[in-house]
Design an enzyme around this catalytic site. Structure first.
Site, short mmCIF file in Angstrom:
data_model
loop_
_atom_site.label_atom_id
_atom_site.label_comp_id
_atom_site.label_asym_id
_atom_site.label_seq_id
_atom_site.Cartn_x
_atom_site.Cartn_y
_atom_site.Cartn_z
N LYS A 111 0.29 21.19 -0.62
CA LYS A 111 -0.79 20.18 -0.72
C LYS A 111 -2.14 20.85 -0.88
O LYS A 111 -3.02 20.34 -1.56
CB LYS A 111 -0.78 19.24 0.49
CG LYS A 111 0.43 18.33 0.53
CD LYS A 111 0.03 16.87 0.67
CE LYS A 111 1.19 15.94 0.43
NZ LYS A 111 1.47 15.03 1.54
N LYS A 191 11.35 17.30 -6.80
CA LYS A 191 11.67 16.20 -5.87
C LYS A 191 11.02 14.90 -6.35
O LYS A 191 9.89 14.92 -6.81
CB LYS A 191 11.10 16.61 -4.50
CG LYS A 191 11.47 15.69 -3.38
CD LYS A 191 10.68 16.05 -2.12
CE LYS A 191 9.26 15.53 -2.17
NZ LYS A 191 8.52 15.59 -0.92
N LYS A 194 5.90 10.25 -5.11
CA LYS A 194 4.88 9.31 -5.59
C LYS A 194 3.85 10.06 -6.43
O LYS A 194 3.35 9.56 -7.42
CB LYS A 194 4.15 8.70 -4.39
CG LYS A 194 5.02 7.77 -3.56
CD LYS A 194 4.52 7.68 -2.10
CE LYS A 194 5.61 7.19 -1.18
NZ LYS A 194 5.31 7.29 0.24
P1 TYM Z 1 7.08 10.34 3.28
O1 TYM Z 1 6.22 9.12 3.37
O2 TYM Z 1 6.72 11.36 2.24
O3 TYM Z 1 8.57 9.94 3.03
C1 TYM Z 1 9.29 9.02 3.84
C2 TYM Z 1 10.74 9.47 3.97
O4 TYM Z 1 11.36 9.59 2.68
C3 TYM Z 1 11.97 10.88 2.53
N1 TYM Z 1 11.89 11.30 1.12
C4 TYM Z 1 12.93 11.69 0.38
N2 TYM Z 1 14.24 11.81 0.66
C5 TYM Z 1 15.05 12.24 -0.36
N3 TYM Z 1 14.62 12.54 -1.61
C6 TYM Z 1 13.31 12.44 -1.92
N4 TYM Z 1 12.89 12.71 -3.16
C7 TYM Z 1 12.40 11.99 -0.91
N5 TYM Z 1 11.05 11.77 -0.89
C8 TYM Z 1 10.76 11.35 0.36
C9 TYM Z 1 11.16 11.80 3.43
O5 TYM Z 1 11.88 12.94 3.80
C10 TYM Z 1 10.84 10.89 4.60
O6 TYM Z 1 11.91 10.90 5.54
N6 TYM Z 1 5.48 13.26 7.05
C11 TYM Z 1 6.32 12.12 6.73
C12 TYM Z 1 5.97 10.87 7.50
C13 TYM Z 1 5.95 11.01 8.98
C14 TYM Z 1 7.08 11.17 9.83
C15 TYM Z 1 6.57 11.21 11.14
C16 TYM Z 1 8.44 11.28 9.59
C17 TYM Z 1 4.85 10.98 9.77
N7 TYM Z 1 5.23 11.09 11.06
C18 TYM Z 1 7.41 11.39 12.26
C19 TYM Z 1 9.29 11.45 10.70
C20 TYM Z 1 8.77 11.51 11.99
C21 TYM Z 1 6.16 11.79 5.24
O7 TYM Z 1 5.16 12.10 4.63
O8 TYM Z 1 7.18 11.05 4.71
#
Ligand code: TYM
Length: 330
Positions: A111, A191, A194
């Site tokens: 990032k 991957k 968004k």
């Molecule tokens: P975020 O918002 O990027 O994504 C939400 C969930 O979707 C999963 N994910 C994927 N899984 C498979 N293939 C993909 N291409 C893919 N893109 C996204 C992510 O692994 C995630 O599980 N940091 C986290 C949010 C967060 C969080 C937490 C998660 C904040 N606090 C505490 C767990 C526990 C995030 O940005 O997810």
């Protein structure tokens, strides 16, 4: 009952990777665990964002989660900023976190490159807030996609450091992966994300999904219809494994390797199966959008239930670190 915590950023449209990598798994876990799911708006402000769109995105994200089965009778669903204890615990965790460890986190490095002009402290501190999200509920398990494994491991380390310094307080949470923990984007190389413009939106209209699949990259070595393909190198096949029946998956595996079917036919089968599953979700979202007050009520009651837990844990934490004395009362 063991507790689960997971979160998703309200940073735009939810995509198929989020759905099969995390959300579908969240919905399956509600019967076995006390589940807490969160729209993490404070994480989303670590990169540039449109202020005027934030409220809408928070509500949209929460609506999709409910439409995927995360109804208030099955889990606690809320917005991170509605429970300020998350950020309070973050500060305390900051004081047991070496800066060097944060600088080494993969996502921070990525990032940091993407947002060179805005490498703010929040971006560096992102994993500490994530650890606070999980640990403020003393959650034992965290269902996420593969890209979040490092962050969950980091939260285990924070728990260990806090416990070592102030006495046993937090469990060391474990990752729970879904059976599709890493979905690539339509470019077939990175991957699904968004920010990379390679995503199939869960709410995309069927014709948009069909078109995105039609042009999605498959096994790069399969140039002509008559070339045998290799499903192990094809992201469309990975999506089949997430959306198609076992007999269809076996059929495609065999007929791709022997050039029995072409990519066009293979993608049509995937499109049909995908729509069978996500079509009803899209329908429920449309229905819920007719009654916006419903989501407001869900999120208010979710925050109240979560706050009750978070408040108690913060009380314990304040006592343990020595800032809260008995004479202060509750
Ligand atoms: P975020 O918002 O990027 O994504 C939400 C969930 O979707 C999963 N994910 C994927 N899984 C498979 N293939 C993909 N291409 C893919 N893109 C996204 C992510 O692994 C995630 O599980 N940091 C986290 C949010 C967060 C969080 C937490 C998660 C904040 N606090 C505490 C767990 C526990 C995030 O940005 O997810």
């Amino acid at each position: 009952m063991d507790r689960i915590f997971s979160g998703i950023q309200p940073s735009g449209e939810i995509h198929i990777g989020n759905y099969v990598g995390a959300i579908r798994n969240w919905a399956q876990l509600v019967n076995r665990y006390d589940c807490v799911y969160c729209v993490v708006d404070y994480h989303a402000i670590t990169i540039e964002y449109e202020v005027a769109l934030m409220q809408q995105r928070i509500l949209e994200t929460a609506t999709v989660l409910v439409a995927c089965g995360l109804t208030p009778d099955r889990c606690k669903l809320f917005v991170q900023s509605h429970v300020p204890e998350h950020t309070e615990l973050t500060w305390i965790f900051n004081c047991v976190t070496p800066v060097g460890e944060l600088e080494r986190m993969t996502q921070f490095k990525e990032k940091g490159k993407q947002h060179r002009h805005n490498v703010n402290v929040g971006l560096l501190d992102y994993p500490v807030l994530q650890a606070a999200d999980i640990l403020i509920y003393k959650a034992g398990y965290v269902p996420v996609g593969e890209d979040q494994i490092q962050h969950v491991e980091f939260s285990r380390e924070i728990a260990r450091k806090f416990n070592a310094r102030f006495g046993d307080t937090f469990p060391e949470p474990q990752v729970l992966l879904s059976d599709a923990p890493r979905i690539l984007g339509t470019d077939g190389g990175s991957k699904m994300s968004k920010s990379l413009n390679n995503a199939i939106g869960l709410l995309d209209p069927p014709e948009v999904i069909q078109e995105k699949l039609r042009t999605a990259v498959t096994d790069a070595n399969r140039q002509r219809r008559s070339d045998p393909g290799n499903p192990d190198r094809c992201n469309i096949f990975t999506m089949h494994q997430a959306f198609s029946r076992p007999d269809q998956i076996a059929f495609i595996d065999h007929h791709c390797r022997t050039a029995g079917i072409g990519c066009i036919e293979c993608k049509e089968i995937l499109f049909k199966n995908m729509m069978e599953e996500i079509g009803p979700i899209q329908g429920r979202v449309r229905e819920m959008n007719q009654n916006p007050q419903y989501m407001v009520d869900v999120l208010k009651s979710g925050a109240a239930r979560c706050k009750a837990i978070a408040k108690e844990v913060m009380d314990e934490v304040r006592s343990k670190i020595g800032v809260k004395a008995g004479w202060m009362g509750k």
